[in-house]
Scaffold this motif. Structure first.
Motif: not given
Length: 323
Positions: A161-163, A182-190, A192-197
């Protein structure tokens, strides 16, 4: 681990570039500022997949080490140097396995590219001989200390998430016209990462055991630290060893028996010989955790992703901790 000495590596890379030049292939310059898409070159798969998720179709993202070559023994080819010479953004790990990077950058002739080390976005860990984990802030300008840090930072979903956030800020600065994308795509992706975490946290907190045995190398220090898991491993994460000593084998076998472990763990790309020997002696079975270090071009073409790998690792850990 055995590495080519730095001066020899620099000579090797310089000779590669001379061969390219003699063959009539001049090294192109960066296209930054030309109005074209950013050209991003990543050294390993996790960075590559992160950038694909951030940029979508708004940048050209390329993976350098895509031949299932061991990160720890990689040496760039002439075509690799040419690819580096064309990029606007070059994303590396920043650890001891990047001992070839400085010479390659100098040989590329591209002084305009932005060089990013993903370790700069993480709190780094080392493990003492007593098994105590120590935290460090990474300084990419600090000389002579890369070998102190475990470089497998991407095995942590928290680090991921930090990377992603750090890479998004850099790409947005370099390409302001696509910053919103970039910011919108990253927000959605982070998200997903946070949910899996969170799913990892909940699963591990309620598991029957909190101990794992790796009959293999151990590139999962960050993942284990995230969820306060205990472990024993045959070799360190960057070890070049594949044959365990008698003492190591005896300790692995006795630990499996002491903890009544149904499974021992191996990693992707391993010959699994140590695990097979332990399993023969104990009756345990082996499960594989994927450290993202053996991704081939074929796997990428078939659509493999970092999240898919970490989902698979979730299932492996759930089985290993609960049977």
């Amino acid at each position: 681990m055995i590495y080519m000495k730095k001066n020899k590596l620099a000579l090797y890379i310089t000779l590669l570039c001379l061969i390219v030049t003699l063959c009539g292939c001049t090294l192109p310059q960066s296209t930054t500022g030309s109005g074209e898409k950013l050209n991003i070159v990543c050294t390993i798969f996790p960075q590559y997949d992160f950038c694909r998720e951030i940029a979508g179709e708004s940048a050209d993202v390329n993976l350098l080490i895509d031949r299932a070559v061991d990160l720890h023994s990689y040496e760039p080819t002439a075509s690799d140097i040419v690819e580096i010479s064309k990029c606007d953004v070059f994303i590396t790990v920043g650890g001891v396995s990047d001992n070839w990077v400085d010479a390659a950058l100098n040989a590329s002739g591209n002084e305009n590219m932005k060089v990013i080390q993903i370790m700069d976005y993480c709190t780094l860990l080392t493990e003492t001989e007593e098994g105590i984990i120590q935290e460090h802030e990474h300084d990419s300008h600090e000389e002579g200390h890369a070998e102190e840090y475990d470089e497998h930072v991407w095995t942590s979903l928290k680090n991921a998430q930090n990377i992603v956030a750090g890479l998004t800020d850099v790409l947005s600065e370099l390409d302001p016209k696509n910053s919103e994308i970039f910011q919108e795509n990253a927000g959605r992706y982070i998200a997903q990462l946070k949910d899996l975490d969170h799913r990892y946290e909940e699963m591990i907190q309620t598991s029957q055991r909190q101990f794992l045995l790796f009959a293999d190398r151990f590139p999962f220090l960050y993942l284990m630290n995230d969820y306060s898991l205990s472990w024993l491993a045959a070799f360190p994460g960057c070890s070049a060893e594949t044959e365990a000593s008698f003492q190591t084998m005896a300790q692995l076998i006795s630990t499996v028996e002491e903890h009544n472990l149904p499974y021992v763990l191996t990693i992707d790309g391993s010959d699994k010989s140590v695990a097979e020997a332990v399993c023969r002696q104990t009756g345990a079975q082996s499960l594989e955790l994927n450290s993202c270090q053996s991704i081939t071009q074929k796997m990428i073409q078939e659509g493999i992703t970092y999240i898919e790998i970490m989902e698979s690792n979730f299932s492996v850990l759930k089985e290993a901790l609960n049977k």
